[in-house]
Design an enzyme around this catalytic site. Structure first.
Site, mmCIF file in Angstrom:
data_model
loop_
_atom_site.group_PDB
_atom_site.id
_atom_site.type_symbol
_atom_site.label_atom_id
_atom_site.label_comp_id
_atom_site.label_asym_id
_atom_site.label_seq_id
_atom_site.Cartn_x
_atom_site.Cartn_y
_atom_site.Cartn_z
ATOM 1 N N SER A 1 0.606 -1.028 -0.127
ATOM 2 C CA SER A 1 -0.357 -0.308 0.045
ATOM 3 C C SER A 1 1.036 1.261 0.119
ATOM 4 C CB SER A 1 -1.590 -0.351 0.730
ATOM 5 O OG SER A 1 -1.932 1.110 1.289
ATOM 6 N N ASP B 1 -9.067 -4.247 -6.341
ATOM 7 C CA ASP B 1 -8.810 -3.221 -5.401
ATOM 8 C C ASP B 1 -9.464 -2.112 -5.765
ATOM 9 O OD1 ASP B 1 -7.127 -1.009 -3.607
ATOM 10 O OD2 ASP B 1 -5.155 -2.500 -3.697
ATOM 11 N N HIS C 1 -7.270 -5.397 -1.660
ATOM 12 C CA HIS C 1 -6.798 -4.075 -1.584
ATOM 13 C C HIS C 1 -5.456 -5.836 -0.510
ATOM 14 C CE1 HIS C 1 -3.379 -0.664 -1.114
ATOM 15 N NE2 HIS C 1 -3.753 -0.955 -0.277
#
Length: 714
Positions: free
Chosen positions: A579, A654, A686
């Site tokens: 991320s 995602d 995600h």
């Protein structure tokens, strides 16, 4: 002498071979043996000031003096009173009434109040098709969403439909503003249960991101409303439903365009609603009160502005003993602290102060007129429970002064169930009496890794790139560490806001994958750069309008520290993160191509113009107002600078960092002639779920094994 030395070495080698080795099934949260490898835990709840231990088959009353347990009720007793074996566990039981022997238990189809003294059902409510359900103890009413519409069922079972226009574009009773500003739900009951505040989000004007479901005979279009930085955002309004009058009014807050409404709270009498209103630039925050019956605006009680951003995360809290006063949290003096206000908006005093952060408010101690908090006053990497006198501001630490604590406060605030760990302590659970500070140990977890070959975990401090700020790091040395050898090293990075990696928990918060890599002969290094949480406003805001830039400088301070260690092979340094950490991984790989040989970037942000409005604009402003910052931080401009081996991994579906990020970077790499590797998890969001996480970490590990470890193949 030589014979003795050889025998000693042989003995040590034999002992090392006898120690068990970890697998990813042991260490990864999706692994089949993971639950047996984390420190044991026990779960507790409060029935007023009575402590109850929760388990699958039974709930136990805990004697606060001796710690001894006696059965309160069992699953079998609950099902007998129910007349059917509908319930399969009671570990989710709660006790909503301090003065009544009633346990609230739900199973997805039914919600019941079980009288464990009389061993009978006191009340029940069917829960068919309910999502986002929010039950009110005062009225026993529940609000929920069904087929995109908002409903309320009262305690007598009468159902009322509140809305008719709910859809994918008009969303009711759910979290808004993409879970930013501390928002985690969309409905808020008044203390007496007679009124309900709820969010209405109109996102019809927000563009769809074209997600696709590939698990059909012909892939189907599954669009997701995704407001990107600088683009049109949704509009939120707040409704108030009167249960008795069956009437809804909306707060007369004005045009909701480019505004955020958050941290909804009620006055103790249920007549006034309070919320924070924030402009789209997120630099002007106002606490406003409204008449809950008419929706009319009453008063602006507080305003806070900042040259960079204000981020309200907590609703106001009224004093239980004085409904004319409330506590407000703010970072206005540089650190998150507590302030006392009255309902006219006058600031009466600052309750807590210092270069440390109030991390959480557990509740009030009504007898002592105190508030119980968790803070990092003792150390930036700790979380400890304190009781704070509201009048004097005097504080006292409750329980152990080391480690990372999570407390549950009893109804009156006299007792805290304190669940904590420390670097060499897997878990302790203590019962702390806030009246006299006495501590009763309820549970000590045994070390779950006994018999395994465990690496060494250490923590230290280095200076940030500004030369003055302390940064905390974690170092995980390879198992059977030999200071005369040189080891390949992986820097694990996150680096973004509202998160940290290093703290005073067990093994300094080390992730299982780090232990797995240390077992394979790697050294792991993790540092919390400026921009991460719990260190104050200046620390967090250092990255404003230039995400990744100051963070990289701090990460490179860590790398220079690593390069100074004789046992680190400076030619074999890798980096991995997910991320924001994926963004940092590619940033480091392309800005310092001669330092990082291998990188694995998961779910990476590539260009902040493709990230969502609320988070992205808080830290970067808009692409229109900060074109230089967006240009500087965009990794599209760095594709040609990739030199080492880079693997990019993403979930195909995602919804947080949309696939456009990865795909656009790969397109730029193709144009530039650079060669990243790419792997996709179809259908995954995600973060990889379940056992797919084991597969993911096998892949990450193998990439470093293939490209970072070779040489000696330690």
């Amino acid at each position: 002498m030589l014979t003795v030395l050889l025998l000693t070495l042989c003995f040590q080698s034999s002992m090392a071979q006898e120690l068990k080795q970890f697998t990813l099934e042991d260490l990864n949260f999706g692994g089949t043996n993971y639950r047996n490898m984390v420190p044991q835990n026990k779960w507790y709840g409060w029935w007023g000031d009575e402590l109850v231990r929760l388990d699958v088959e039974s709930c136990y009353l805990v004697n606060k003096q001796t710690g001894r347990e006696t059965p309160l009720f069992t699953l079998a007793e609950l099902n007998k009173a129910n007349g059917a074996d509908d319930f399969h566990a009671v570990y989710n039981a709660s006790f909503p009434y301090a003065d009544k022997p009633l346990a609230l238990v739900e199973n997805g189809r039914k919600r019941v109040l079980y009288n464990f003294r009389k061993k009978k059902m006191e009340w029940s409510q069917d829960t068919p098709g309910q999502s986002h359900a929010d039950w009110c103890a005062a009225s026993r009413s529940v609000v929920f969403v069904r087929d995109a519409q908002l409903y309320v069922t009262d305690g007598a079972g009468h159902e009322q439909q509140l809305t008719t226009d709910g859809s994918r574009e008009i969303v009711y009773g759910q979290s808004v503003h993409r879970d930013e500003f501390g928002i985690s739900k969309g409905t808020y009951w008044s203390p007496d249960g007679k009124r309900l505040a709820f969010y209405r989000m109109d996102q019809s004007m927000v563009k769809d991101y074209p997600q696709v479901d590939i698990f059909q005979r012909i892939a189907t279009y599954q669009p997701d409303k995704y407001p990107m930085a600088g683009e049109t955002s949704h509009k939120v309004t707040v409704g108030v439903y009167d249960v008795e009058k069956k009437k809804t009014v909306y707060l007369k807050a004005g045009d909701p365009t480019d505004r955020y409404f958050t941290n909804i709270s009620w006055s103790p009498d249920g007549k006034t609603l309070y919320l924070f209103e924030l402009n789209r630039d997120q630099n002007d925050c106002r606490l406003v009160s409204y008449n809950a019956q008419t929706g009319e605006k009453l008063k602006e009680l507080y305003r806070e502005t900042d040259a960079k951003y204000v981020e309200p995360l907590h609703p106001i809290l009224f004093l239980p003993w004085d409904s004319s006063k409330f506590i407000l949290q703010s970072q206005k003096d540089g650190f998150n602290h507590l302030y006392l206000f009255d309902t006219q908006g006058r600031e009466l005093k600052q309750i807590t102060k210092g270069k440390w952060v109030v991390m959480d408010v557990l509740g009030f101690n009504t007898k002592r007129k105190s508030i119980v908090i968790q803070s990092n006053e003792i150390s930036p990497i700790q979380a400890n429970v304190f009781i704070v006198d509201i009048n004097s501001g005097k504080r006292a630490c409750m329980g152990a002064t080391n480690g990372w604590h999570n407390g549950q406060l009893s109804e009156s605030g006299q007792y805290v169930a304190d669940n904590y760990s420390a670097p060499t302590t897997p878990r302790n659970i203590d019962l702390v009496n806030c009246e006299n500070g006495q501590v009763k140990r309820l549970f000590t977890a045994t070390a779950p890794w006994k018999g395994y070959n465990v690496p060494d975990y250490s923590c230290g401090i280095i200076k940030a790139a500004d030369g003055t700020t302390d940064l905390y790091y974690r170092l995980v040395k390879p198992v059977n560490f030999d200071s005369n050898k040189q080891y390949p090293t992986v820097v694990y990075v996150y680096g973004g806001p509202h998160a940290h990696n290093v703290d005073a928990r067990w093994h300094y918060g080390s992730r299982g994958w780090e232990t797995y890599m240390a077992q394979k002969g790697y050294l792991l290094f993790i540092i919390d750069n400026r921009g991460s949480e719990n260190r104050g406003k200046d620390f967090e805001q250092a990255t404003f309008r230039q995400l990744g830039q100051e963070e990289m400088k701090d990460q490179m301070q860590g790398v220079r520290f690593l390069q100074s260690l004789p046992y680190v092979d400076a030619n074999r340094i890798g980096v991995h993160g997910w991320s924001f950490g994926g963004f940092m991984t590619i940033s480091l790989m392309t800005n310092y191509p001669d330092v990082f040989k291998v990188g694995v970037a998961g779910g990476p942000v590539i260009d902040w113009k493709w990230y969502e409005v609320m988070y992205g604009e808080r830290y970067m402003d808009t692409p229109q107002t900060n074109p230089e910052g967006y240009e500087k931080t965009s990794l599209l401009n760095k594709a040609q600078d990739l030199k080492g081996k880079l693997q990019i991994i993403t979930g195909y579906n995602d919804l947080t960092v949309v696939p456009q990020h990865c795909l656009s970077f790969i397109a730029k790499c193709i144009q530039a002639g650079t060669q990243p590797d790419f792997f996709v998890y179809p259908g995954e969001p995600h973060n990889m779920r379940g056992h797919q996480s084991v597969h993911l970490h096998e892949r990450i590990t193998q990439y470093f094994e293939d490209y970072l470890k070779p040489l000696g193949k330690e």
